[in-house]
Design an enzyme around this catalytic site. Structure first.
Site, PDB file in Angstrom:
ATOM      1  N   LYS A  49       0.446   3.679  18.098  1.00  0.00           N
ATOM      2  CA  LYS A  49       1.705   3.080  18.574  1.00  0.00           C
ATOM      3  C   LYS A  49       1.633   2.822  20.075  1.00  0.00           C
ATOM      4  CE  LYS A  49       3.921   2.955  14.657  1.00  0.00           C
ATOM      5  NZ  LYS A  49       4.175   1.672  14.006  1.00  0.00           N
ATOM      6  N   ARG A  65      15.810  17.737  16.013  1.00  0.00           N
ATOM      7  CA  ARG A  65      15.420  16.324  16.036  1.00  0.00           C
ATOM      8  C   ARG A  65      16.658  15.434  16.090  1.00  0.00           C
ATOM      9  NH1 ARG A  65      11.542  18.746  16.639  1.00  0.00           N
ATOM     10  NH2 ARG A  65       9.483  18.584  15.661  1.00  0.00           N
ATOM     11  N   TYR A 109      -1.986   8.752  14.951  1.00  0.00           N
ATOM     12  CA  TYR A 109      -0.908   7.825  14.579  1.00  0.00           C
ATOM     13  C   TYR A 109      -0.114   7.417  15.829  1.00  0.00           C
ATOM     14  CZ  TYR A 109       3.811   6.441  13.285  1.00  0.00           C
ATOM     15  OH  TYR A 109       5.010   5.775  13.226  1.00  0.00           O
ATOM     16  N   SER A 146       0.833  -1.211   0.000  1.00  0.00           N
ATOM     17  CA  SER A 146       0.000   0.000   0.000  1.00  0.00           C
ATOM     18  C   SER A 146       0.863   1.254   0.000  1.00  0.00           C
ATOM     19  CB  SER A 146      -0.932   0.012   1.221  1.00  0.00           C
ATOM     20  OG  SER A 146      -0.180  -0.026   2.414  1.00  0.00           O
ATOM     21  N   SER A 167       7.587   4.352  18.049  1.00  0.00           N
ATOM     22  CA  SER A 167       8.078   5.650  17.580  1.00  0.00           C
ATOM     23  C   SER A 167       8.281   6.580  18.759  1.00  0.00           C
ATOM     24  CB  SER A 167       7.025   6.241  16.643  1.00  0.00           C
ATOM     25  OG  SER A 167       7.297   7.590  16.378  1.00  0.00           O
ATOM     26  N   PHE A 197      13.596   7.224  16.514  1.00  0.00           N
ATOM     27  CA  PHE A 197      13.547   8.682  16.452  1.00  0.00           C
ATOM     28  C   PHE A 197      13.332   9.081  14.974  1.00  0.00           C
ATOM     29  CE2 PHE A 197      13.701  10.484  20.682  1.00  0.00           C
ATOM     30  CZ  PHE A 197      13.606   9.291  21.381  1.00  0.00           C
TER      31      PHE A 197
HETATM   32  P1  NAD Z   1       6.795   2.508   4.983  1.00  0.00           P
HETATM   33  O1  NAD Z   1       5.436   3.036   4.659  1.00  0.00           O
HETATM   34  O2  NAD Z   1       7.865   2.683   3.969  1.00  0.00           O
HETATM   35  O3  NAD Z   1       6.708   0.966   5.371  1.00  0.00           O
HETATM   36  C1  NAD Z   1       5.562   0.376   5.933  1.00  0.00           C
HETATM   37  C2  NAD Z   1       5.183  -0.801   5.047  1.00  0.00           C
HETATM   38  O4  NAD Z   1       4.055  -1.453   5.575  1.00  0.00           O
HETATM   39  C3  NAD Z   1       4.844  -0.378   3.612  1.00  0.00           C
HETATM   40  O5  NAD Z   1       5.605  -1.152   2.717  1.00  0.00           O
HETATM   41  C4  NAD Z   1       3.354  -0.695   3.476  1.00  0.00           C
HETATM   42  O6  NAD Z   1       3.004  -1.070   2.170  1.00  0.00           O
HETATM   43  C5  NAD Z   1       3.183  -1.805   4.493  1.00  0.00           C
HETATM   44  N1  NAD Z   1       1.845  -1.934   5.067  1.00  0.00           N
HETATM   45  C6  NAD Z   1       1.066  -0.958   5.592  1.00  0.00           C
HETATM   46  N2  NAD Z   1      -0.078  -1.491   6.047  1.00  0.00           N
HETATM   47  C7  NAD Z   1      -0.013  -2.825   5.820  1.00  0.00           C
HETATM   48  C8  NAD Z   1      -0.904  -3.902   6.061  1.00  0.00           C
HETATM   49  N3  NAD Z   1      -2.093  -3.707   6.609  1.00  0.00           N
HETATM   50  N4  NAD Z   1      -0.523  -5.142   5.703  1.00  0.00           N
HETATM   51  C9  NAD Z   1       0.681  -5.361   5.127  1.00  0.00           C
HETATM   52  N5  NAD Z   1       1.556  -4.366   4.864  1.00  0.00           N
HETATM   53  C10 NAD Z   1       1.204  -3.119   5.208  1.00  0.00           C
HETATM   54  O7  NAD Z   1       7.222   3.161   6.372  1.00  0.00           O
HETATM   55  P2  NAD Z   1       8.594   3.030   7.168  1.00  0.00           P
HETATM   56  O8  NAD Z   1       9.138   4.396   7.300  1.00  0.00           O
HETATM   57  O9  NAD Z   1       9.423   1.948   6.603  1.00  0.00           O
HETATM   58  O10 NAD Z   1       8.041   2.604   8.592  1.00  0.00           O
HETATM   59  C11 NAD Z   1       8.035   1.260   9.040  1.00  0.00           C
HETATM   60  C12 NAD Z   1       7.467   1.228  10.448  1.00  0.00           C
HETATM   61  O11 NAD Z   1       8.252   2.060  11.291  1.00  0.00           O
HETATM   62  C13 NAD Z   1       6.027   1.754  10.531  1.00  0.00           C
HETATM   63  O12 NAD Z   1       5.316   0.955  11.449  1.00  0.00           O
HETATM   64  C14 NAD Z   1       6.207   3.156  11.073  1.00  0.00           C
HETATM   65  O13 NAD Z   1       5.075   3.584  11.796  1.00  0.00           O
HETATM   66  C15 NAD Z   1       7.412   2.979  11.974  1.00  0.00           C
HETATM   67  N6  NAD Z   1       8.162   4.223  12.199  1.00  0.00           N
HETATM   68  C16 NAD Z   1       8.601   4.949  11.115  1.00  0.00           C
HETATM   69  C17 NAD Z   1       9.295   6.135  11.330  1.00  0.00           C
HETATM   70  C18 NAD Z   1       9.748   6.978  10.166  1.00  0.00           C
HETATM   71  O14 NAD Z   1       9.979   8.176  10.346  1.00  0.00           O
HETATM   72  N7  NAD Z   1       9.921   6.437   8.972  1.00  0.00           N
HETATM   73  C19 NAD Z   1       9.542   6.579  12.630  1.00  0.00           C
HETATM   74  C20 NAD Z   1       9.086   5.811  13.699  1.00  0.00           C
HETATM   75  C21 NAD Z   1       8.393   4.625  13.470  1.00  0.00           C
HETATM   76  C1  WQD Z   2      11.556  17.287  11.240  1.00  0.00           C
HETATM   77  C2  WQD Z   2      11.735  18.786  11.466  1.00  0.00           C
HETATM   78  C3  WQD Z   2       9.715  20.053  11.249  1.00  0.00           C
HETATM   79  C4  WQD Z   2       9.093  19.332   7.005  1.00  0.00           C
HETATM   80  C5  WQD Z   2       7.903  12.576  12.107  1.00  0.00           C
HETATM   81  C6  WQD Z   2       6.750  11.972  12.844  1.00  0.00           C
HETATM   82  C7  WQD Z   2       7.250  10.990  13.868  1.00  0.00           C
HETATM   83  C8  WQD Z   2       8.187   9.962  13.233  1.00  0.00           C
HETATM   84  C9  WQD Z   2       9.260  10.613  12.438  1.00  0.00           C
HETATM   85  C10 WQD Z   2       6.907   8.059  12.611  1.00  0.00           C
HETATM   86  C11 WQD Z   2      10.635  19.421  12.298  1.00  0.00           C
HETATM   87  C12 WQD Z   2      10.707  20.428  10.178  1.00  0.00           C
HETATM   88  C13 WQD Z   2       9.597  19.327   8.274  1.00  0.00           C
HETATM   89  C14 WQD Z   2       9.132  20.526   6.242  1.00  0.00           C
HETATM   90  C15 WQD Z   2      10.204  21.622   8.079  1.00  0.00           C
HETATM   91  N1  WQD Z   2       7.474   9.133  12.307  1.00  0.00           N
HETATM   92  N2  WQD Z   2      10.140  20.462   8.818  1.00  0.00           N
HETATM   93  N3  WQD Z   2       9.706  21.635   6.809  1.00  0.00           N
HETATM   94  O1  WQD Z   2       7.902  15.628  12.691  1.00  0.00           O
HETATM   95  O2  WQD Z   2      10.094  15.107  13.860  1.00  0.00           O
HETATM   96  O3  WQD Z   2       8.718  13.274  13.023  1.00  0.00           O
HETATM   97  O4  WQD Z   2       8.692  11.537  11.504  1.00  0.00           O
HETATM   98  O5  WQD Z   2       6.800   7.544  13.698  1.00  0.00           O
HETATM   99  O6  WQD Z   2       6.131  10.403  14.412  1.00  0.00           O
HETATM  100  O7  WQD Z   2       6.032  13.013  13.483  1.00  0.00           O
HETATM  101  O8  WQD Z   2       9.889  14.676  11.392  1.00  0.00           O
HETATM  102  O9  WQD Z   2      10.922  15.093   9.227  1.00  0.00           O
HETATM  103  O10 WQD Z   2       8.501  15.724   9.557  1.00  0.00           O
HETATM  104  O11 WQD Z   2      10.262  17.051  10.707  1.00  0.00           O
HETATM  105  O12 WQD Z   2      10.702  22.654   8.542  1.00  0.00           O
HETATM  106  O13 WQD Z   2       8.689  20.587   5.087  1.00  0.00           O
HETATM  107  O14 WQD Z   2      11.681  19.430  10.183  1.00  0.00           O
HETATM  108  O15 WQD Z   2       9.027  21.181  11.722  1.00  0.00           O
HETATM  109  O16 WQD Z   2      11.226  20.408  13.089  1.00  0.00           O
HETATM  110  P1  WQD Z   2       9.095  14.782  12.814  1.00  0.00           P
HETATM  111  P2  WQD Z   2       9.865  15.594  10.135  1.00  0.00           P
END
Ligand code: NAD
Ligand code: WQD
Length: 336
Positions: A151, A229, A147, A33, A123, A176
């Site tokens: 978590k 961050r 979201y 997705s 997260s 992070f």
């Molecule tokens: P991503 O969207 O690239 O990867 C998530 C994957 O899960 C995707 O490939 C999507 O197709 C798949 N998916 C979603 N719903 C599904 C379902 N119901 N069944 C099977 N597959 C499904 O995102 P990511 O950045 O790789 O994140 C991976 C995990 O880490 C997520 O759970 C996200 O919440 C968590 N996370 C991400 C970040 C970030 O900033 N990238 C930060 C903290 C936590």
């Molecule tokens: C970083 C900094 C923005 C975009 C998010 C999720 C968090 C986790 C990681 C999943 C901040 C600034 C951003 C832009 C900007 N994901 N910014 N202009 O918000 O710390 O974390 O991703 O779990 O849950 O909230 O990351 O990369 O969006 O922002 O100035 O166009 O960049 O204000 O200070 P964030 P981010």
């Protein structure tokens, strides 16, 4: 055999790479997705080993059970989920259904298949507004968006699961800000549409797909006024999963921050990206983004002490690797 849910995604593809590189066998499950199966083709050619791919949804308990049994899975790394903070306020029930219900179905299938080792992608967003810094695992929890609450609820569910059955080995990893890409430039983050996150947006400005970055506020109480961050290289993050997996030999719930312990401002990220790419990043100052905190960075001590894991890659490496991926793949996997 390790099952990686969300294995085709940004972090998932790097986790699959780390597992295969370590000699482990992998089945990657994804409903695609928010990803492209090409990521996993590249993972396989990069490490010269193959994995099993299953196009499936974590909400489909029967399908998951069949995969667990047929593939002889011993542990699950659970990354599948929806992750866009803003979108989660627009359609919260979709997030609860996908993330929370999906995890419930996954756990149910695991119980039936007697697979009781799970590593979950949580997260730093579960901490909400910091009351002190750096954020250690004891910091009070209070996510400020749906979201983040998915978590938190899953974390709580996993703790209840262990209380009810102390055979479970559960790892909860609070990431992070994952950025960067594999140093080959072959796998990386491939956002659909306009990126929500800073580094993917900056990379698209550098390559000319976006005109300029909007900095979301420069009036925060930080040295240069922009948000701070804890950016962590996705390859370091992936290696943390390998460490936790080898540590989960005993039953229990292990909750760990995966961060660097360093904070960088938006302006520092821009300057670093400009330096490594040699491209200008034009920007303008905009309003603060709703729900953003001024400063957020990890205390990663517990992960260091427990796993012997720590991040090793600098912000410059994160930006350089992210840039290589962007430059080699201007259209992401869709260009392949
Ligand atoms: P991503 O969207 O690239 O990867 C998530 C994957 O899960 C995707 O490939 C999507 O197709 C798949 N998916 C979603 N719903 C599904 C379902 N119901 N069944 C099977 N597959 C499904 O995102 P990511 O950045 O790789 O994140 C991976 C995990 O880490 C997520 O759970 C996200 O919440 C968590 N996370 C991400 C970040 C970030 O900033 N990238 C930060 C903290 C936590
Ligand atoms: C970083 C900094 C923005 C975009 C998010 C999720 C968090 C986790 C990681 C999943 C901040 C600034 C951003 C832009 C900007 N994901 N910014 N202009 O918000 O710390 O974390 O991703 O779990 O849950 O909230 O990351 O990369 O969006 O922002 O100035 O166009 O960049 O204000 O200070 P964030 P981010």
């Amino acid at each position: 055999m390790i099952l990686v849910t969300g294995g085709a995604g940004y972090i998932g593809s790097h986790v699959c790479m780390a597992l295969l590189d370590a000699g482990l066998d992998v089945v990657a499950l994804d409903n695609l997705s928010n990803s492209n199966q090409a990521s996993l083709q590249r993972v396989q050619s990069l490490c010269g080993r193959s994995l099993v791919f299953r196009h499936a949804d974590i909400r489909n308990e029967e399908a998951i059970y069949d995969i667990l049994r047929a593939c002889g899975v011993s542990a699950v790394i659970h990354l599948a989920g929806l992750k866009a903070v803003g979108d989660s306020s627009v359609r919260p029930m979709t997030y609860y259904e996908n993330n929370v219900l999906g995890t419930m179905r996954l756990i149910s299938a695991m119980r039936k298949a007697h697979v009781k080792t799970l590593v979950f992608s949580s997260s730093a967003t579960v901490y909400g507004v910091p009351t002190y810094l750096p954020l250690d695992e004891q910091h009070p929890l209070g996510p400020t968006n749906p979201y983040g609450r998915t978590k938190l609820f899953i974390e709580e569910m996993l703790k209840d699961l262990y209380r009810s059955d102390d055979e479970w080995r559960l790892g909860i990893l609070r990431y992070f800000n994952p950025v960067g890409a594999h140093e080959s430039g072959l796998i990386g983050e491939d956002p659909v549409g306009v990126p929500n996150n800073l580094v993917p947006f900056v990379a698209q400005v550098a390559i000319g797909k976006q005109e300029k970055l909007k900095i979301c506020g420069n009036d925060y109480d930080t040295p240069d006024g922009t948000g701070i961050r804890d950016y962590i290289h996705v390859v370091d993050l992936a290696s943390g999963h390998l460490s936790v997996l080898s540590h989960l030999k005993q039953p229990g719930v292990l909750t760990l921050n995966l961060g660097t312990g360093n904070g960088n401002s938006v302006l520092e990220v821009i300057r670093t990206f400009e330096a490594v790419s040699g491209r200008p990043i034009p920007y303008e100052i905009g309003e603060r983004r709703a729900g953003d905190v001024a400063i957020c960075y990890a205390d990663p001590t517990l992960a260091g002490e427990t796993l012997g894991w720590q991040s090793t890659r600098s912000l410059a490496q994160m930006c350089a690797d992210h840039w290589r991926w962007q430059l080699n793949n201007p259209c992401g996997y869709r260009g392949t």
